[in-house]
Design an enzyme around this catalytic site. Sequence first.
Site, PDB file in Angstrom:
ATOM      1  N   ARG A   1       0.796  -1.358  -0.077  1.00  0.00           N
ATOM      2  CA  ARG A   1      -0.017  -0.147  -0.016  1.00  0.00           C
ATOM      3  C   ARG A   1       0.797   1.223  -0.106  1.00  0.00           C
ATOM      4  O   ARG A   1       0.619   2.401   0.444  1.00  0.00           O
ATOM      5  CB  ARG A   1      -0.900   0.042   1.169  1.00  0.00           C
ATOM      6  CG  ARG A   1      -1.738  -1.120   1.519  1.00  0.00           C
ATOM      7  CD  ARG A   1      -2.798  -1.568   0.205  1.00  0.00           C
ATOM      8  NE  ARG A   1      -3.174  -2.913   0.536  1.00  0.00           N
ATOM      9  CZ  ARG A   1      -3.771  -3.692  -0.388  1.00  0.00           C
ATOM     10  NH1 ARG A   1      -4.010  -2.942  -1.930  1.00  0.00           N
ATOM     11  NH2 ARG A   1      -4.637  -4.697  -0.190  1.00  0.00           N
TER      12      ARG A   1
ATOM     13  N   LYS B   1       1.325  -8.383  14.010  1.00  0.00           N
ATOM     14  CA  LYS B   1      -0.103  -8.716  13.305  1.00  0.00           C
ATOM     15  C   LYS B   1      -0.390 -10.281  13.472  1.00  0.00           C
ATOM     16  O   LYS B   1       0.415 -10.934  13.173  1.00  0.00           O
ATOM     17  CB  LYS B   1      -0.148  -8.151  11.820  1.00  0.00           C
ATOM     18  CG  LYS B   1      -1.104  -8.757  11.122  1.00  0.00           C
ATOM     19  CD  LYS B   1      -1.178  -8.186   9.652  1.00  0.00           C
ATOM     20  CE  LYS B   1      -2.533  -8.673   8.931  1.00  0.00           C
ATOM     21  NZ  LYS B   1      -2.287  -8.034   7.447  1.00  0.00           N
TER      22      LYS B   1
ATOM     23  N   GLU C   1      -5.929 -11.851   8.704  1.00  0.00           N
ATOM     24  CA  GLU C   1      -5.268 -12.156   7.226  1.00  0.00           C
ATOM     25  C   GLU C   1      -4.479 -13.140   6.807  1.00  0.00           C
ATOM     26  O   GLU C   1      -3.342 -12.730   6.389  1.00  0.00           O
ATOM     27  CB  GLU C   1      -4.942 -10.798   6.851  1.00  0.00           C
ATOM     28  CG  GLU C   1      -6.116  -9.880   6.653  1.00  0.00           C
ATOM     29  CD  GLU C   1      -5.985  -8.401   6.184  1.00  0.00           C
ATOM     30  OE1 GLU C   1      -4.740  -7.993   6.015  1.00  0.00           O
ATOM     31  OE2 GLU C   1      -7.032  -7.814   5.739  1.00  0.00           O
TER      32      GLU C   1
ATOM     33  N   ARG D   1     -18.177  -7.719  10.595  1.00  0.00           N
ATOM     34  CA  ARG D   1     -16.765  -7.552  10.558  1.00  0.00           C
ATOM     35  C   ARG D   1     -16.546  -6.497  11.487  1.00  0.00           C
ATOM     36  O   ARG D   1     -15.340  -6.184  12.221  1.00  0.00           O
ATOM     37  CB  ARG D   1     -15.997  -7.206   9.033  1.00  0.00           C
ATOM     38  CG  ARG D   1     -14.966  -6.904   9.042  1.00  0.00           C
ATOM     39  CD  ARG D   1     -14.230  -6.541   7.816  1.00  0.00           C
ATOM     40  NE  ARG D   1     -12.954  -5.991   7.893  1.00  0.00           N
ATOM     41  CZ  ARG D   1     -11.951  -5.598   6.813  1.00  0.00           C
ATOM     42  NH1 ARG D   1     -12.454  -6.171   5.664  1.00  0.00           N
ATOM     43  NH2 ARG D   1     -11.229  -5.298   6.934  1.00  0.00           N
TER      44      ARG D   1
ATOM     45  N   LYS E   1      -6.748   0.199  14.954  1.00  0.00           N
ATOM     46  CA  LYS E   1      -7.164   1.268  13.718  1.00  0.00           C
ATOM     47  C   LYS E   1      -8.107   2.048  14.253  1.00  0.00           C
ATOM     48  O   LYS E   1      -9.209   2.113  14.944  1.00  0.00           O
ATOM     49  CB  LYS E   1      -7.477   0.402  12.392  1.00  0.00           C
ATOM     50  CG  LYS E   1      -6.313  -0.424  12.001  1.00  0.00           C
ATOM     51  CD  LYS E   1      -6.910  -1.011  10.443  1.00  0.00           C
ATOM     52  CE  LYS E   1      -5.659  -1.790   9.841  1.00  0.00           C
ATOM     53  NZ  LYS E   1      -5.853  -2.392   8.611  1.00  0.00           N
TER      54      LYS E   1
ATOM     55  N   ASP F   1     -11.581  -0.603   8.242  1.00  0.00           N
ATOM     56  CA  ASP F   1     -10.291  -0.564   7.637  1.00  0.00           C
ATOM     57  C   ASP F   1     -10.084   0.573   6.806  1.00  0.00           C
ATOM     58  O   ASP F   1     -10.003   0.813   5.633  1.00  0.00           O
ATOM     59  CB  ASP F   1     -10.017  -1.824   6.878  1.00  0.00           C
ATOM     60  CG  ASP F   1      -8.651  -2.129   6.388  1.00  0.00           C
ATOM     61  OD1 ASP F   1      -7.849  -1.450   6.891  1.00  0.00           O
ATOM     62  OD2 ASP F   1      -8.227  -2.797   5.499  1.00  0.00           O
TER      63      ASP F   1
ATOM     64  N   GLU G   1      -3.972   3.555  15.487  1.00  0.00           N
ATOM     65  CA  GLU G   1      -3.312   3.357  14.065  1.00  0.00           C
ATOM     66  C   GLU G   1      -3.944   3.990  13.247  1.00  0.00           C
ATOM     67  O   GLU G   1      -5.168   3.826  12.689  1.00  0.00           O
ATOM     68  CB  GLU G   1      -3.203   1.993  13.687  1.00  0.00           C
ATOM     69  CG  GLU G   1      -2.411   1.514  12.426  1.00  0.00           C
ATOM     70  CD  GLU G   1      -2.398   0.110  12.160  1.00  0.00           C
ATOM     71  OE1 GLU G   1      -2.174  -0.622  13.041  1.00  0.00           O
ATOM     72  OE2 GLU G   1      -2.449  -0.129  10.932  1.00  0.00           O
TER      73      GLU G   1
ATOM     74  N   GLU H   1      -4.358   4.371   0.781  1.00  0.00           N
ATOM     75  CA  GLU H   1      -4.699   2.977   0.492  1.00  0.00           C
ATOM     76  C   GLU H   1      -6.076   3.513   0.000  1.00  0.00           C
ATOM     77  O   GLU H   1      -6.471   2.590  -1.392  1.00  0.00           O
ATOM     78  CB  GLU H   1      -4.692   1.857   1.465  1.00  0.00           C
ATOM     79  CG  GLU H   1      -5.320   0.567   0.948  1.00  0.00           C
ATOM     80  CD  GLU H   1      -4.927  -0.427   1.864  1.00  0.00           C
ATOM     81  OE1 GLU H   1      -4.547  -0.234   3.136  1.00  0.00           O
ATOM     82  OE2 GLU H   1      -5.999  -1.464   1.822  1.00  0.00           O
TER      83      GLU H   1
ATOM     84  N   TRP I   1     -15.017  -9.140   1.969  1.00  0.00           N
ATOM     85  CA  TRP I   1     -13.855  -8.443   1.020  1.00  0.00           C
ATOM     86  C   TRP I   1     -14.591  -7.992  -0.201  1.00  0.00           C
ATOM     87  O   TRP I   1     -14.031  -7.456  -1.097  1.00  0.00           O
ATOM     88  CB  TRP I   1     -12.827  -9.485   0.582  1.00  0.00           C
ATOM     89  CG  TRP I   1     -11.759  -9.550   1.659  1.00  0.00           C
ATOM     90  CD1 TRP I   1     -11.686  -8.970   3.011  1.00  0.00           C
ATOM     91  CD2 TRP I   1     -10.763 -10.364   1.572  1.00  0.00           C
ATOM     92  NE1 TRP I   1     -10.450  -9.363   3.663  1.00  0.00           N
ATOM     93  CE2 TRP I   1      -9.616 -10.232   2.711  1.00  0.00           C
ATOM     94  CE3 TRP I   1     -10.096 -11.186   0.635  1.00  0.00           C
ATOM     95  CZ2 TRP I   1      -8.692 -11.145   3.156  1.00  0.00           C
ATOM     96  CZ3 TRP I   1      -8.768 -12.012   1.038  1.00  0.00           C
ATOM     97  CH2 TRP I   1      -8.089 -11.852   2.244  1.00  0.00           C
TER      98      TRP I   1
HETATM   99  C1  BDP Z   1      -5.367  -3.474   5.125  1.00  0.00           C
HETATM  100  C2  BDP Z   1      -4.581  -3.455   3.874  1.00  0.00           C
HETATM  101  C3  BDP Z   1      -3.604  -4.816   3.975  1.00  0.00           C
HETATM  102  C4  BDP Z   1      -2.975  -4.715   5.388  1.00  0.00           C
HETATM  103  C5  BDP Z   1      -3.965  -4.651   6.458  1.00  0.00           C
HETATM  104  C6  BDP Z   1      -3.363  -4.619   7.722  1.00  0.00           C
HETATM  105  O1  BDP Z   1      -5.317  -3.695   2.721  1.00  0.00           O
HETATM  106  O2  BDP Z   1      -2.494  -4.552   2.756  1.00  0.00           O
HETATM  107  O3  BDP Z   1      -1.818  -5.861   5.454  1.00  0.00           O
HETATM  108  O4  BDP Z   1      -4.896  -3.850   6.295  1.00  0.00           O
HETATM  109  O5  BDP Z   1      -3.533  -3.435   8.396  1.00  0.00           O
HETATM  110  O6  BDP Z   1      -5.950  -2.066   5.128  1.00  0.00           O
HETATM  111  O7  BDP Z   1      -2.781  -5.496   8.309  1.00  0.00           O
END
Ligand code: BDP
Length: 675
Positions: free
Chosen positions: A148, A267, A271, A315, A339, A344, A366, A372, A507
């Site tokens: 990103r 993290k 994901e 989510r 975040k 997101d 964060e 992005e 997604w």
């Molecule tokens: C999302 C992004 C991804 C990041 C993820 C994160 O699309 O690329 O890895 O967050 O914050 O916004 O871990």
Amino acid sequence: MRHIKFLYIIFLLSLISCGSADTGNAAKGTISWLPYASTDKGQVCVDEGISSPTIDIACRELRGHWDGAPVNIHRTTDGDAIGKNGFAISQSDSQVDIYAPDDLGILYGVYALLRNPELGRDGRVEESPFYDLRLLNHWDNLNGTIERGYAGKSLWKWEELPDSVSPRYEEYARANAAIGINGAVLNNVNASPKILSEEYLKKVAVLADIFRPYGIKVYLSVNFASPMVLDSLPTADPLNPEVVKWWTGKADEIYSLIPDFGGFLVKANSEGQPGPMDFGRTHADGANMLAEALKPHDGVVMWRAFVYSPADADRAKQAYLEFQPLDGKFADNVIIQIKNGPVDFQPREPYSPLFSAMAQTDVMAEFQITQEYLGHANHLAYLAPMWTEFFDYVQPFDAIAGVANIGDDDNWTGHPLAQANWYAFGRLAWNPQLTSTQIADEWLSMALVDKARTPEDVYESLLGMFDTSREAVVDYMMPLGLHHLFAFGHHYGPEPWCDVEGARPDWLPKYYHRADSIGLGFDRSPSGSNAVGQYPEPLRSQLASVETCPEEFLLWFHHVPWSHRMKSGNTLWEELCIAYQRGVEKVEEYQQTWEKAEPYISPELYADVETRLATQLKDAKWWRDACLQYFAQYSKMPIPAEIASEMRPLEELMKIHLPITNYKSPTPALLDSLR
Ligand code: BDP
């Protein structure tokens, strides 16, 4: 004759303004807020007994770039009220005094003075940082790409380190110190275990040495499965003694190379990243094990709360559901990094309710400085208004991080005006009470134009352009609380219709907008997913009702009938059309503002931003046309004729497929060829 004279005067004026145009630092591929003009005559007097590499930098900056009265540097005593790393400045015609309790405070004071040579003239000014940890998070991969990132490749030249050192490392440190940033997580949260290998730690140590005198600590993102990958341990279970021993040894190794290492960012179980839950343990088990290893060295663990899985609840509720029950179970050197919003980094989100649910745990915010979801490096989107909006709701945390928008492009940030976002993040981390307009004013007058020589109306328009630009993005992309209408994968263009076979539903845009014949929006009220139930009262009740929910969050929290009457008296559908059109018109207005400002801006910068604004306008129309025509299929209501007449047909727009890459902006040429 008279006419010729007039032209001559205009010509002379333009020469003057060209001179002023050159003062805009943003034009030069330099850091826009740093002093470059060399005076080499600044006089500095340092109290006896104060000396360190940090003080040397402070003196060097003053000697090189200060041309006011002599500066005296003093160390305050314990009894003085100036906070840690803070400073006080007072000045008269004959002298300037900087007081600070520590070296870093002195350096910060010097940069503040260089930024604002009048500081302390009307009386002593005192400042100290609001947050202890003010960090950039770099999502930089070891192969040089940046997840990103839209400003080229990584600044960190891993293949050249530790032997060869780019001069940009120190410039980066200087840029950050000048706005009070005091830490950098160097690598992507989707972390390669390799970063903890001896080979890489030696490279990291070189960067840490360069950053140290600027008060910047180095941190690393770590992969929870590192012991398995690097040293073939059969498990990464945080309660396994061998695993504990591995991390303790690794921490010792790191600190032997980097004595002031800041700590880890993790993290985990998010994901696809490994984490303690793979071994039947909790986030707290994982975080506390790492915290224990870092504790003897005063390191911290920043454990991210960005978790969600497709099978579970809404989510937007998941981080809270997973983390709130763990409140009070984390070691005291663990900080939960959340975040700003619950989904997101969308152009607008309500704040994440987790911030008000972790009373016994240190939490940090964060933000995402890289755009992005806000047009990458192609769109002007000044983000301070987004962050101050967040601060209107929450401030009770201990640290703050911003996902950097920095790369190895000449201008550091891709869009030359996006340096303002790096700057604004630093300023707000230092003082979240500053207003976004104040910060834009600081940046514009340092970076873009010479304020004294720019006509007031031109300057005010530029300021207005900055201040409204994020709202414009919200309007033309996702107004009224809409979110995540992006094309799958690259997060650039609109695809509210997007369906990818086999893709996780969360997604895909339909999961979020829920358009149907009745209305639009995600019902998160008590009769829906009840995400509102995660907010404290009285906000909870306010959000829970369509009548009282702030309209900018309406479709985030409610599924609203197309004919619902908004506060303006318009229906939801009408309001949606107005918002999308308003966003487009805003960008047109920015083009006019930019044109008006041309004589006061360096030609190169002018041309660069002019091109980007043209792309932004095309993108804004793309968003408007795609979203309104797609939603019209459900609302069955008309799009106002003056908008409809210039729209590209939906079928054509649905054929546009940008190639997916998550580390660069689509070029104007690519966009033009596809649409
Ligand atoms: C999302 C992004 C991804 C990041 C993820 C994160 O699309 O690329 O890895 O967050 O914050 O916004 O871990």
